[in-house]
Design an enzyme around this catalytic site. Structure first.
Site, PDB file in Angstrom:
ATOM      1  N   CYS A  27       0.875  -1.176   0.000  1.00 16.98           N
ATOM      2  CA  CYS A  27       0.000   0.000   0.000  1.00 16.98           C
ATOM      3  C   CYS A  27       0.915   1.230   0.000  1.00 16.98           C
ATOM      4  CB  CYS A  27      -0.989   0.002   1.157  1.00 16.98           C
ATOM      5  SG  CYS A  27      -0.273   0.156   2.797  1.00 16.98           S
TER       6      CYS A  27
ATOM      7  N   CYS B  58      -4.182  -0.885  -1.914  1.00 18.13           N
ATOM      8  CA  CYS B  58      -4.719   0.476  -1.943  1.00 18.13           C
ATOM      9  C   CYS B  58      -4.611   1.016  -3.365  1.00 18.13           C
ATOM     10  CB  CYS B  58      -4.037   1.392  -0.928  1.00 18.13           C
ATOM     11  SG  CYS B  58      -2.505   2.159  -1.450  1.00 18.13           S
TER      12      CYS B  58
ATOM     13  N   CYS C 210       5.218   1.312 -11.099  1.00 18.62           N
ATOM     14  CA  CYS C 210       6.432   0.793 -10.477  1.00 18.62           C
ATOM     15  C   CYS C 210       7.153  -0.149 -11.432  1.00 18.62           C
ATOM     16  CB  CYS C 210       6.080   0.033  -9.200  1.00 18.62           C
ATOM     17  SG  CYS C 210       5.322   1.061  -7.924  1.00 18.62           S
TER      18      CYS C 210
END
Length: 281
Positions: free
Chosen positions: A123, A199, A207
């Protein structure tokens, strides 16, 4: 089919359209409001509208109205068909032609070499939801999984309400501490079999790909930290998050991970994402 894939690849050849598409893939199966996409990617609403229209024309994205807002989701079947066309026709069904690291795809539990699958929950802060998920899976099936959690923000600290809830539920919190995802990157980092975002903010972030190409899914849960008001209201928000995560993790822990192939496991974790995220503990 050839016309379809030409249009799809041409559409995805634009960097910002590709960024929109990748965000929706990371958020699948969620349908994401246009305003949230624009804010996450820093794109003007009018410009985003043209990108979404192009992705829709290419059959890659679906649109649905929820109250007063439009929500967009990736068309999973269309994307699967596109990938199959590329793999079977363009690459002749040969992974050695299409993959730069065909040997970097360990089977489930092969990453540890000890019969345990490695799981990472992510998250933004690693202060509440991912910590809850880490603790729940460790309690549900800690003998079968090596469990970690991390956050995408540079700094964080554990939320006291999350820790209090975990203690009330009988979890051992002595080993918990907030970590950044960078702790799990690099040549000496562990290789994961599963990576789950819990989340929306973390899922929205672009990423780098994980080494070993782990199975991944987005199990988004509303942020209990954002709830304000009386202490009882804040505590109830944390309990709802705990309940939603526990429902999904119980379903995940029940999967015969050692007997399913990667395609079946990916479909299973995607289905688990559809379990009601508002469930009470």
């Amino acid at each position: 089919m050839e016309t379809d894939i030409v249009l799809q690849l041409t559409t995805l050849g634009h960097p910002q359209r590709l960024a929109v598409f990748r965000l929706l893939v990371r958020r699948a199966p969620d349908a994401v409001p246009a305003g949230e996409i624009a804010a996450a990617l820093g794109i003007k609403p009018s410009t985003l509208s043209s990108y979404l229209a192009a992705l829709s024309r290419a059959g890659l994205v679906t649109q649905a109205r929820a109250a007063t807002s439009l929500r967009y989701a990736v068309d999973a079947e269309a994307v699967q068909a596109m990938a199959e066309t590329l793999f079977l026709e363009c690459c002749r069904g040969r992974p050695d032609l299409c993959l730069s690291q065909p040997d970097a795809q360990p089977g489930i539990a092969a990453a540890t070499g000890a019969g345990k699958s490695r799981v990472l929950f992510i998250c933004s802060g690693n202060s509440a939801r991912s910590i809850l998920a880490e603790s729940i899976l460790r309690a549900e099936a800690g003998d079968r999984f090596e469990v970690h959690s991390a956050g995408t923000r540079p700094r964080s600290e554990l939320n006291p309400l999350a820790l209090s809830l975990l203690e009330d539920e009988g979890h051992d919190i002595s080993m918990l501490h907030a970590k950044n995802v960078d702790a799990f990157r690099g040549p000496d980092a562990p290789r994961f079999d599963f990576v789950f975002t819990v989340c929306d903010q973390a899922a929205n972030e672009d990423c780098p790909a994980w080494t070993g190409q782990p199975i991944s899914a987005h199990w988004g849960v509303p942020d209990p930290v954002r709830v304000t008001g009386a202490a009882s209201e804040r505590a109830a928000a944390f309990r709802r998050a705990y309940g939603a995560l526990r429902s999904r993790i119980a379903a995940f822990a029940a999967l015969p991970v050692d007997r399913l192939d990667r395609v079946s496991l990916q479909k299973a974790v995607d289905r688990i994402a559809g379990i009601d995220a508002t469930a009470d503990a």
